[in-house]
Design a protein around this motif. Structure first.
Motif, short mmCIF file in Angstrom:
data_model
loop_
_atom_site.label_atom_id
_atom_site.label_comp_id
_atom_site.label_asym_id
_atom_site.label_seq_id
_atom_site.Cartn_x
_atom_site.Cartn_y
_atom_site.Cartn_z
N CYS A 169 94.89 65.55 6.70
CA CYS A 169 96.14 65.04 6.14
C CYS A 169 95.95 64.59 4.69
O CYS A 169 96.83 64.80 3.85
N ASN A 170 94.82 63.95 4.42
CA ASN A 170 94.56 63.52 3.04
C ASN A 170 94.51 64.71 2.09
O ASN A 170 95.08 64.68 1.00
N LEU A 171 93.81 65.76 2.50
CA LEU A 171 93.69 66.95 1.66
C LEU A 171 95.05 67.63 1.48
O LEU A 171 95.36 68.13 0.39
N ALA A 172 95.85 67.65 2.53
CA ALA A 172 97.19 68.27 2.44
C ALA A 172 98.08 67.48 1.48
O ALA A 172 98.80 68.06 0.66
N ALA A 173 98.05 66.15 1.59
CA ALA A 173 98.86 65.32 0.69
C ALA A 173 98.39 65.47 -0.76
O ALA A 173 99.21 65.49 -1.69
N LEU A 174 97.08 65.58 -0.95
CA LEU A 174 96.55 65.81 -2.30
C LEU A 174 97.06 67.12 -2.86
O LEU A 174 97.42 67.20 -4.05
N ALA A 175 97.10 68.16 -2.04
CA ALA A 175 97.59 69.46 -2.50
C ALA A 175 99.05 69.38 -2.93
O ALA A 175 99.45 70.02 -3.91
N VAL A 176 99.85 68.60 -2.22
CA VAL A 176 101.26 68.43 -2.59
C VAL A 176 101.38 67.75 -3.95
O VAL A 176 102.15 68.17 -4.82
N LEU A 177 100.61 66.68 -4.16
CA LEU A 177 100.65 65.99 -5.45
C LEU A 177 100.20 66.90 -6.58
O LEU A 177 100.78 66.89 -7.67
N THR A 178 99.17 67.69 -6.33
CA THR A 178 98.68 68.61 -7.35
C THR A 178 99.75 69.65 -7.69
O THR A 178 99.98 69.97 -8.86
N GLU A 179 100.42 70.16 -6.66
CA GLU A 179 101.49 71.14 -6.88
C GLU A 179 102.62 70.53 -7.70
O GLU A 179 103.27 71.23 -8.51
N GLU A 180 102.87 69.24 -7.53
CA GLU A 180 103.92 68.56 -8.28
C GLU A 180 103.50 68.22 -9.71
O GLU A 180 104.30 67.70 -10.48
N GLY A 181 102.24 68.51 -10.05
CA GLY A 181 101.78 68.30 -11.41
C GLY A 181 101.08 66.99 -11.67
O GLY A 181 100.78 66.66 -12.83
N TYR A 182 100.76 66.23 -10.63
CA TYR A 182 100.09 64.94 -10.81
C TYR A 182 98.57 65.10 -10.75
O TYR A 182 98.05 65.96 -10.02
N GLU A 183 97.90 64.26 -11.51
CA GLU A 183 96.44 64.21 -11.48
C GLU A 183 96.01 62.75 -11.47
O GLU A 183 96.66 61.91 -12.11
N PRO A 184 94.93 62.43 -10.77
CA PRO A 184 94.50 61.03 -10.71
C PRO A 184 93.76 60.61 -11.97
O PRO A 184 93.11 61.43 -12.64
N GLY A 185 93.84 59.31 -12.27
CA GLY A 185 93.04 58.74 -13.34
C GLY A 185 91.85 57.99 -12.79
O GLY A 185 90.87 57.74 -13.50
N VAL A 186 91.90 57.63 -11.50
CA VAL A 186 90.82 56.96 -10.79
C VAL A 186 91.05 57.20 -9.31
O VAL A 186 92.20 57.33 -8.86
N VAL A 187 89.97 57.29 -8.52
CA VAL A 187 90.11 57.58 -7.09
C VAL A 187 89.23 56.65 -6.27
O VAL A 187 88.19 56.17 -6.73
N ALA A 188 89.67 56.40 -5.04
CA ALA A 188 88.88 55.65 -4.07
C ALA A 188 89.38 56.03 -2.69
O ALA A 188 90.53 56.46 -2.52
N GLY A 189 88.52 55.88 -1.69
CA GLY A 189 88.92 56.18 -0.32
C GLY A 189 88.38 55.14 0.63
O GLY A 189 87.25 54.65 0.46
N HIS A 190 89.15 54.79 1.62
CA HIS A 190 88.76 53.76 2.60
C HIS A 190 87.90 54.41 3.67
O HIS A 190 88.35 55.28 4.41
N SER A 191 86.61 54.00 3.75
CA SER A 191 85.68 54.53 4.73
C SER A 191 85.58 56.05 4.61
O SER A 191 85.23 56.56 3.55
#
Length: 301
Positions: A66-88
């Protein structure tokens, strides 16, 4: 700057990822993940049963898909992260978002992690202690735990929301001692994660992490065990290994990310958005289909 926060294992539920699958780019990610796995995870996400879905060997993969799928949607919308973190386990998707891991290696590492942790066997559990500062919970854990029955703070989720992890007997003793807690809640997880009881899984996990091809991150990563941003690949690798038995310093992580700009929870969960609010930080959630419209309005402004 937009921070990406990726949820972890405690966010699984039957039907997870349903709205994401309406997007072709997300469906393609679910299909790719299924093809990489020994057994596909999508049917279990869609139909359950819940008792199988929450098992460690399935839950970590389900959340990652699900995380990877949501990331793909954001990327398709043209967004890129400036900083990343993940819980566990979400930290692995964060590393993928930062360009450290390819998608296939991310999935393989998550599958390895979940298998190694499941093989440890049930050694204890985790309970959320509400309404107490972390220093007080540390004191209680020290009183309740013993060398044979360890108990530690496993997760600093938010102010007044601390999770202890360890042997069941020690958890019971802490529950009796913590008369000043607002509430103590047992977590529906398979074991005492982020505690010394996960030590048997560390050698295999360290071997898998060190063997995985990794690239320097394109944006800062905030590892769980440090709560500080870094672009040092050696620190990232060592922190990922240490995370198996180490503390998730999520309160520090949220504070760091919030200081750099707004954040979005990238997955099918609102847990991290809720923890961010408890810490006085703002975080939207991709579990809300309206988040894409809100992001568009904010970035247009």
């Amino acid at each position: 700057m937009l921070g990406y926060l990726f949820p972890g294992q405690g966010t699984v539920r039957v039907g997870m990822g349903a709205w994401l699958r309406r997007r072709p780019v997300a469906r393609a990610v679910f299909d790719e993940v299924d093809d990489l796995l020994t057994r596909p995870i999508s049917p279990l996400c869609v139909r359950g049963p819940l008792d199988r879905l929450v098992a460690t060997e399935h839950a970590q993969i389900a959340v990652t898909a699900c995380n990877l799928a949501a990331l793909a949607v954001l990327t398709e919308e043209g967004y890129e992260p400036g900083v990343v973190a993940g819980h566990s386990v979400g930290e692995l998707t964060a590393l993928h978002a930062a360009g450290v891991l390819g998608l296939a290696d991310t999935v393989r590492l998550v599958e390895t992690r979940s298998r190694l942790m499941a093989r440890v066997g049930v050694t204890g559990g985790m309970r959320a202690v509400m309404g107490l500062p972390v220093e007080r919970v540390e004191e209680l854990a020290a009183q309740a735990g013993t060398p044979a029955e360890p108990l530690v703070v496993g997760l600093e989720n938010a102010p007044g929301h601390v999770v202890v992890s360890g042997s069941t007997a020690a958890l019971d003793r802490l529950t009796g001692l913590a008369v000043d807690a607002a509430k103590i809640v047992s977590l529906a997880v398979g074991n005492a994660f982020h505690s010394p009881l996960m030590a048997p899984a560390v050698p295999g996990w360290a071997e898998a992490v060190r063997a995985a091809p990794m690239a320097a991150p394109s944006v800062p990563v905030v590892p769980n065990v440090t709560g500080r941003p870094t672009e040092d690949l050696d620190v990232i690798r060592d922190s990922l290994i240490a995370q198996l038995t180490g503390r998730v310093r999520w309160t520090d992580t949220v504070t760091v990310v919030d200081a750099l700009g707004p954040a979005v929870e990238v997955g099918d969960s609102k847990v991290l958005a809720g923890l961010s609010r408890r810490a006085g930080a703002r975080c939207l959630s991709m579990a809300d289909p309206g988040t894409l419209r809100r992001l568009a309005r904010e970035f247009a402004a």
